[in-house]
Design an enzyme around this catalytic site. Structure first.
Site, PDB file in Angstrom:
ATOM      1  N   ASP A   1       0.854  -1.189   0.000  1.00 41.65           N
ATOM      2  CA  ASP A   1       0.000   0.000   0.000  1.00 41.65           C
ATOM      3  C   ASP A   1       0.891   1.240   0.000  1.00 41.65           C
ATOM      4  O   ASP A   1       1.990   1.230   0.559  1.00 41.65           O
ATOM      5  CB  ASP A   1      -0.899   0.001   1.241  1.00 41.65           C
ATOM      6  CG  ASP A   1      -2.154   0.835   1.046  1.00 41.65           C
ATOM      7  OD1 ASP A   1      -3.240   0.257   0.895  1.00 41.65           O
ATOM      8  OD2 ASP A   1      -2.031   2.085   1.014  1.00 41.65           O
TER       9      ASP A   1
ATOM     10  N   THR B   1     -11.390   1.663  -6.668  1.00 41.01           N
ATOM     11  CA  THR B   1     -11.917   2.128  -7.961  1.00 41.01           C
ATOM     12  C   THR B   1     -13.089   3.069  -7.659  1.00 41.01           C
ATOM     13  O   THR B   1     -14.235   2.753  -7.957  1.00 41.01           O
ATOM     14  CB  THR B   1     -12.394   0.933  -8.829  1.00 41.01           C
ATOM     15  OG1 THR B   1     -13.326   0.147  -8.038  1.00 41.01           O
ATOM     16  CG2 THR B   1     -11.255   0.055  -9.260  1.00 41.01           C
TER      17      THR B   1
ATOM     18  N   CYS C   1     -20.480   0.106  -1.653  1.00 44.13           N
ATOM     19  CA  CYS C   1     -20.612  -0.810  -2.795  1.00 44.13           C
ATOM     20  C   CYS C   1     -21.894  -0.617  -3.593  1.00 44.13           C
ATOM     21  O   CYS C   1     -21.839  -0.242  -4.761  1.00 44.13           O
ATOM     22  CB  CYS C   1     -20.499  -2.246  -2.313  1.00 44.13           C
ATOM     23  SG  CYS C   1     -18.821  -2.650  -1.852  1.00 44.13           S
TER      24      CYS C   1
ATOM     25  N   LYS D   1     -24.819   0.422   7.944  1.00 41.81           N
ATOM     26  CA  LYS D   1     -25.487  -0.804   8.423  1.00 41.81           C
ATOM     27  C   LYS D   1     -24.835  -1.144   9.753  1.00 41.81           C
ATOM     28  O   LYS D   1     -23.789  -0.570  10.090  1.00 41.81           O
ATOM     29  CB  LYS D   1     -25.365  -1.935   7.408  1.00 41.81           C
ATOM     30  CG  LYS D   1     -23.951  -2.452   7.209  1.00 41.81           C
ATOM     31  CD  LYS D   1     -23.955  -3.684   6.329  1.00 41.81           C
ATOM     32  CE  LYS D   1     -22.605  -4.382   6.399  1.00 41.81           C
ATOM     33  NZ  LYS D   1     -22.513  -5.576   5.608  1.00 41.81           N
TER      34      LYS D   1
HETATM   35  C1  UDX Z   1     -22.457  -5.575  -0.407  1.00 42.56           C
HETATM   36  C2  UDX Z   1     -22.666  -6.989  -0.967  1.00 42.56           C
HETATM   37  O1  UDX Z   1     -23.578  -7.718  -0.125  1.00 42.56           O
HETATM   38  C3  UDX Z   1     -21.339  -7.718  -1.084  1.00 42.56           C
HETATM   39  O2  UDX Z   1     -21.519  -8.995  -1.699  1.00 42.56           O
HETATM   40  C4  UDX Z   1     -20.398  -6.863  -1.958  1.00 42.56           C
HETATM   41  O3  UDX Z   1     -19.145  -7.466  -2.108  1.00 42.56           O
HETATM   42  C5  UDX Z   1     -20.244  -5.482  -1.351  1.00 42.56           C
HETATM   43  O4  UDX Z   1     -21.539  -4.873  -1.205  1.00 42.56           O
HETATM   44  P1  UDX Z   1     -22.097  -4.471   2.005  1.00 42.56           P
HETATM   45  O5  UDX Z   1     -22.093  -3.154   1.293  1.00 42.56           O
HETATM   46  O6  UDX Z   1     -21.049  -4.729   3.031  1.00 42.56           O
HETATM   47  O7  UDX Z   1     -21.984  -5.676   0.935  1.00 42.56           O
HETATM   48  O8  UDX Z   1     -23.487  -4.597   2.767  1.00 42.56           O
HETATM   49  P2  UDX Z   1     -24.846  -5.430   2.671  1.00 42.56           P
HETATM   50  O9  UDX Z   1     -24.971  -6.217   3.903  1.00 42.56           O
HETATM   51  O10 UDX Z   1     -24.987  -6.149   1.397  1.00 42.56           O
HETATM   52  O11 UDX Z   1     -25.908  -4.221   2.749  1.00 42.56           O
HETATM   53  C6  UDX Z   1     -25.869  -3.141   1.813  1.00 42.56           C
HETATM   54  C7  UDX Z   1     -26.940  -2.120   2.145  1.00 42.56           C
HETATM   55  O12 UDX Z   1     -28.227  -2.643   1.871  1.00 42.56           O
HETATM   56  C8  UDX Z   1     -26.969  -1.669   3.609  1.00 42.56           C
HETATM   57  O13 UDX Z   1     -27.166  -0.268   3.658  1.00 42.56           O
HETATM   58  C9  UDX Z   1     -28.152  -2.404   4.178  1.00 42.56           C
HETATM   59  O14 UDX Z   1     -28.745  -1.724   5.265  1.00 42.56           O
HETATM   60  C10 UDX Z   1     -29.089  -2.441   2.976  1.00 42.56           C
HETATM   61  N1  UDX Z   1     -30.068  -3.550   3.006  1.00 42.56           N
HETATM   62  C11 UDX Z   1     -29.638  -4.840   2.927  1.00 42.56           C
HETATM   63  C12 UDX Z   1     -31.416  -3.258   3.071  1.00 42.56           C
HETATM   64  O15 UDX Z   1     -31.820  -2.092   3.121  1.00 42.56           O
HETATM   65  N2  UDX Z   1     -32.316  -4.296   3.049  1.00 42.56           N
HETATM   66  C13 UDX Z   1     -31.934  -5.601   2.956  1.00 42.56           C
HETATM   67  O16 UDX Z   1     -32.808  -6.476   2.942  1.00 42.56           O
HETATM   68  C14 UDX Z   1     -30.558  -5.877   2.904  1.00 42.56           C
END
Ligand code: UDX
Length: 471
Positions: A50, A106, A298, A358
């Site tokens: 890094d 990215t 993401c 989250k």
């Molecule tokens: C996500 C993907 O799940 C993962 O596979 C990818 O590599 C990166 O992006 P992440 O961003 O860590 O992971 O969180 P995730 O648990 O998927 O939740 C994303 C968002 O969706 C959060 O803000 C969560 O609160 C929201 N969410 C998730 C909802 O609002 N409702 C749901 O039912 C599920």
């Protein structure tokens, strides 16, 4: 693979013996660090690279700059065992490696497309300095055809020294908070490669995960673990699998959120509707939780990038544009609920519980909770906040908020309490005590997380998403 007893600490660890590989992981952010630590845990010799001197100093001491479950133990343990090292210098790290994982950022450009300059820089550094065969793996989330460009850069810059290589796309599907678990127990491992040699090397590298034969540092004693599927594809298909999966999950969330609005109009309960839908195995229960929308680094970014990728290819992916629009509309919808309950928001003290995008992370990037806070400030509310982990990060972005020691202090004297992130701690609060201390017993649950009946019985006016108001 056999196991040995590592007397240094923590009992037995996986031992790959001759099958262990020398790996460089370039970019030590969430993805890179989890990849480096987990591959070291499996027995590989890993060097994390890094640019950030401070980060490298910290990591070399076995400390991590982020909050991620199980990661600190994995980094500390493998640094101590000498299987995980960190450096700023990409040259020796890539020269000595057999496999080079590119995990650099990215980030989105202003037009929503991904900024690929960091990948280009790594590719040039590798091609300019390596003479022997390498497998170069793109793990960062990238637009389809990035592998093609990567291959071109390696060819052009490596031509002088006769550098030989293969490019592989190996997308990650890690969720923040459960990234180590997701890495070690994935549903699938996708390897997009043109050459059989590179595909076989990656299959060998992931063998302990594919066979689930390693000593699990997350569950300690778990034995019955489903083996992941191994999917060998071409490079472009592997790249698309990542964007297609994230966008589909985002689509699911927007779908249930749109349904929630419908339920509010027709007096139905979205929890029951989602339950009924999810019971169909073809649909499933996952990602059908309604709320104030998806955030994080993401989904919002990847969805936008996928829309731009499609556009570049001449396709209007209107379905995804709609999913994005629905998501952006969640914040207005939620704040309008508050406005309608309070009549006037200005000058009122509002408590906000939850700031991270989250639970179980301190990450506030594209957090819906902070979008709600911004809107409250526009309405000139006096905002008091509390989050178990994300207070420090939020302070830098919003110095004007009142930061409280706990949920009770945030609620005290408030005219409304908004639950914006579903931290488990919030479920077990002493709600009777909170009710006593509030100026008005009004709760808006942006994640349908609290016990509606309990709160109504305590005398709260309780609003949630897509469900009838109580009482
Ligand atoms: C996500 C993907 O799940 C993962 O596979 C990818 O590599 C990166 O992006 P992440 O961003 O860590 O992971 O969180 P995730 O648990 O998927 O939740 C994303 C968002 O969706 C959060 O803000 C969560 O609160 C929201 N969410 C998730 C909802 O609002 N409702 C749901 O039912 C599920």
């Amino acid at each position: 693979m056999v196991e040995r007893n590592d007397s240094a600490d923590n009992g037995p660890v996986a031992f790959l013996g001759d099958a262990s590989m020398r790996i460089a992981v370039v970019g030590c952010g969430y993805v890179g660090l989890v990849t480096a630590a987990c591959l070291a845990e499996l027995g590989h010799e890993v060097v994390g690279v890094d640019d950030d001197t401070h980060k490298i100093t910290l990591l070399s001491k076995g400390q991590i700059p982020i909050f991620e479950s199980h990661l600190a133990e994995l980094v500390a343990g493998n640094v101590k065992r000498g299987r995980l090292k960190f450096t700023r210098d990409i040259v020796p790290a890539s020269q000595q490696a057999e496999v080079i994982f590119i995990c650099v950022g990215t980030p989105p450009l202003e037009n929503g497309e991904a900024d690929l300059s960091a990948i280009d820089k790594v590719a040039r550094a590798v091609a300019n300095n390596c003479q022997t065969y390498k497998v170069v793996v793109e793990k960062s989330t990238v637009p389809v055809r990035t592998g093609h460009e990567l291959e071109r850069i390696l060819r052009v810059y490596g031509a002088r020294s006769g550098f030989t290589y293969d490019v592989v796309s190996n997308p990650e599907f890690l969720r923040e908070g459960t990234a180590v678990e997701d890495f070690l127990h994935p549903d699938r491992i996708v390897i997009g490669a043109q050459s059989e040699k590179a595909r076989a090397m990656l299959e060998e590298l992931y063998r302990p995960i594919l066979e689930q034969t390693f000593k699990c540092p997350v569950h300690r004693n778990c034995v019955e673990r489903p083996k992941p599927r191994f999917l060998a594809t071409d490079i472009a298909s592997a790249e698309l699998i990542k964007h297609a999966s994230n966008s589909f999950l985002a689509l699911k969330i927007s779908y249930v959120n749109a349904l929630a609005d419908l339920c509010e109009t027709f007096g139905a309960d979205v929890t029951m509707v989602a339950e009924g839908m999810g019971a169909d195995r073809r649909i499933g229960h996952a990602f059908l939780r309604p709320g104030i929308g998806f955030g994080g680094f993401c989904f919002p970014k990847d969805l936008q990038a996928f829309i731009r990728i499609a556009e570049r290819g001449g396709h209007d992916f209107a379905l995804l544009r709609e999913a994005e629009k629905i998501n952006l509309g969640r914040i207005d919808h939620f704040v309008e609920k508050l406005r309608s309950a309070l009549w006037v928001i200005a000058d009122k003290q509002i408590a906000v519980l939850g700031l991270s995008f989250k639970p179980n992370t301190d990450d506030i990037r594209f957090s819906p909770a902070l979008a709600v806070v911004s809107r409250l400030l526009e309405h000139k509310a006096k905002v008091r906040v509390y989050d178990p982990k994300a207070m420090e990060k939020t302070k830098q972005a919003f110095p004007q908020l009142t930061y409280c020691r706990d949920a009770y202090e945030a609620a005290s004297g408030s005219e409304a309490l908004l639950l914006t992130t579903e931290w488990e701690d919030f479920r077990t609060l002493d709600w009777a005590r909170i009710r006593e201390s509030m100026g008005r017993a009004l709760v808006l649950d942006g994640r349908n997380f609290l016990d509606a009946k309990e709160l109504a019985a305590l005398g709260f006016e309780y609003h949630s998403i897509g469900r009838p108001k109580l009482p």
